[in-house]
Design an enzyme around this catalytic site. Structure first.
Site, PDB file in Angstrom:
ATOM      1  N   GLY A  16       0.825  -1.203   0.000  1.00 10.40           N
ATOM      2  CA  GLY A  16       0.000   0.000   0.000  1.00 10.40           C
ATOM      3  C   GLY A  16       0.854   1.245   0.000  1.00 10.40           C
ATOM      4  N   GLY A  18       0.626   5.908   0.509  1.00  9.83           N
ATOM      5  CA  GLY A  18      -0.096   7.144   0.780  1.00  9.83           C
ATOM      6  C   GLY A  18       0.666   8.323   0.232  1.00  9.83           C
ATOM      7  CE1 TYR A  20       2.997  10.792   6.507  1.00 12.83           C
ATOM      8  CE2 TYR A  20       1.506  12.362   5.501  1.00 12.83           C
ATOM      9  CZ  TYR A  20       1.852  11.562   6.563  1.00 12.83           C
ATOM     10  OH  TYR A  20       1.060  11.522   7.680  1.00 12.83           O
ATOM     11  CB  THR A  22       5.638   3.084   0.526  1.00 13.08           C
ATOM     12  OG1 THR A  22       5.712   4.228  -0.336  1.00 13.08           O
ATOM     13  CG2 THR A  22       5.282   1.860  -0.304  1.00 13.08           C
ATOM     14  CB  VAL A  23       2.166  -0.023   3.944  1.00 13.93           C
ATOM     15  CG1 VAL A  23       2.107  -1.162   4.970  1.00 13.93           C
ATOM     16  CG2 VAL A  23       1.673   1.277   4.570  1.00 13.93           C
ATOM     17  CE  LYS A  39       1.875   5.693   7.817  1.00 12.68           C
ATOM     18  NZ  LYS A  39       0.767   6.184   8.678  1.00 12.68           N
ATOM     19  CG  ASP A 132      -8.753   9.243   7.869  1.00 11.23           C
ATOM     20  OD1 ASP A 132      -9.816   9.510   7.257  1.00 11.23           O
ATOM     21  OD2 ASP A 132      -7.698   8.909   7.296  1.00 11.23           O
TER      22      ASP A 132
END
Length: 471
Positions: A16, A18, A20, A22-23, A39, A132
């Protein structure tokens, strides 16, 4: 693609990303071969607020340890990256789970919502607001049972129901109206997000699904009514909670205490060592009352014990223990059914009775002198008389094993009678009304117990290559 080098871990694949970070999936190099999610946050992409978010996320995850919150196992950093090592949730996220099935049965939605509620109750005890909540941030583990875990605390903050904020945080589709409209808000914003998630689980889409942000904002500003679809059908308790969560005005929205106590969630009967002991204590008392021929009390106690036992069957993963528990519970069910016939005096030959013969008329008579007197005293109060007729019909449906209809009618009549009781002046009618309400509250709980038994297997998800069966 070049994979990052993280000391102590073998990074195997990207799972995955986002704005800023990366997972990646990785395994520990030393000790047991444990899978983790790492992460990787690129320092050069962090702005001032993003730095604050990362610091807050790490500091929160160090102290937030709960079965329904993704665990942070470690964190590291080097010249380029910050590495947050997390528990690996192999069953993906809730959004993917929903999309795979389009819509979730109410029983499955309830179990996910129960787990989310437990996480939120824990967060509220620490005055933490996630800010969130959305299906993408609700991850799933499959072993030993399918479990929901709240993840991604990048927007989280300390916020109570008394404090107010005005910063824009979260994902628009799941944001409470007061955030989207840039008004002051408090911790109640989380409950709107829970409502949107619940709606999406049940109906496969968010209540304000929109093609772009402007369309969404216009729907929110216009307070477009949220309609609950008729298909698939949902229970009265489910609809009640959904409506109370999706209130535009936070002052009209359900509060946290009422949310955690809502009958749809039924957190009291969540499986645990404590709930197992409660079930044992109740069934022992039921057997005692049964032996003393106190059949009505025994029936109520058996039903109460079943409400604890049935969820325990759902989550038991040991086949032998599960079989033993099922066998015991079946014997309690059989005895409760026998007692139900004794208590209700049900004549099976009359199962095809018409609606009129179930007591929906002006001459209700259930054989109880107290009840018949209450009906006479209620004749000058039409609303009370009608509610008593509905309650009597609920008893008839209960006797005929039409449990959902019986429960709906019990809830309908109690919804009328309970408010009336508080306004009723002292006297014989008030005493009789109080007694009848207490009896029907117990019978409603018994009806819920039988419903739980009827739905014992309705919550199972068929096994596939990708998803385990939800126990």
């Amino acid at each position: 693609m070049t994979l990052p080098q993280v000391p102590g871990y073998a990074v195997v694949e990207k799972i995955g990303s986002g704005s800023y970070s990366t997972v990646y999936k990785a395994f520990r190099k030393n000790g047991p071969r444990e899978a983790v999610a790492i992460k990787c946050v690129e320092k050069s992409k962090l702005t001032g607020s993003a730095v604050d978010n990362i610091i807050t996320e790490i500091s929160l995850l160090k102290v937030l340890k709960h079965e329904n919150i993704v665990e942070m196992k470690d964190f590291q950093w080097d010249d380029r990256y910050i590495y947050i090592i997390m528990e690996f949730c192999e069953a993906g996220d809730l959004l993917r789970f929903i999309h795979k099935r389009r819509k979730l049965p109410e029983a499955i939605c309830k179990r996910f919502l129960q787990q989310l509620a437990l996480a939120l109750r824990f967060l509220r005890s620490h005055n933490v607001c996630h800010m969130d909540l959305k299906p993408q941030n609700l991850l799933l583990t499959a072993k030993p049972k399918l479990t929901l875990k709240v993840a991604d605390f990048g927007f989280a903050q300390y916020l109570s129901t008394d404090e107010q904020n005005s910063s824009l945080r979260g994902s628009p589709l799941y944001m409470a109206p007061e955030i989207l409209l840039k008004r002051k808000y408090d911790a109640r914003v989380e409950l709107w997000s829970v409502g949107v998630i619940m709606y999406e689980c049940l109906f496969g889409k968010a209540p304000y699904s929109s093609s772009h942000f402007q369309e969404l904002a216009e729907k929110i500003k216009a307070r477009t009514p949220i309609e609950i679809p008729h298909s698939p059908p949902t229970s009265g308790e489910c609809q009640d909670l959904l409506r109370k969560l999706l209130q535009h005005d936070p002052n009209q929205r359900i509060d946290y205490e009422s949310f955690f106590q809502h009958p749809f969630l039924d957190l009291e009967h969540i499986p645990s060592s404590e709930s197992y002991q409660k079930a044992i204590d109740l069934v022992c008392e039921a057997v005692k009352q049964d032996s003393e021929k106190n059949y009505s009390e025994a029936f109520t106690l058996y039903c109460d014990s079943l409400r604890y036992f049935v969820p325990l069957i759902h989550v038991e993963t040991d086949p032998v223990k599960k079989s033993v528990l099922q066998s015991k519970v079946k014997s309690y069910i059989r005895r409760a059914e026998d007692l139900k016939k004794i208590v209700y005096g049900h004549d099976e030959s009359n199962e095809e009775a018409s609606e009129e013969n179930r007591g929906i008329n002006t001459h209700v008579d259930n054989g109880s002198p107290d009840f018949n007197l209450l009906c006479q005293l209620a004749s000058r109060t039409p609303a009370m008389a009608t509610a008593l007729e509905i309650g009597y019909s609920a008893e008839q449906y209960m006797a005929e094993c039409q449990y959902q209809t019986a429960l709906d009618k019990f809830q309908s009549c109690l919804g009328i009678l309970v408010p009336m009781l508080s306004a009723e002046p002292k006297g014989r009618r008030r005493d009789l009304l109080h007694l009848q309400i207490q009896q029907w509250l117990k019978q409603a709980e018994g009806t819920k117990a039988f419903l739980a038994v009827v739905n014992l297997d309705s919550g199972n998800i068929p096994e596939t290559k990708e998803w385990c069966r939800m126990q």
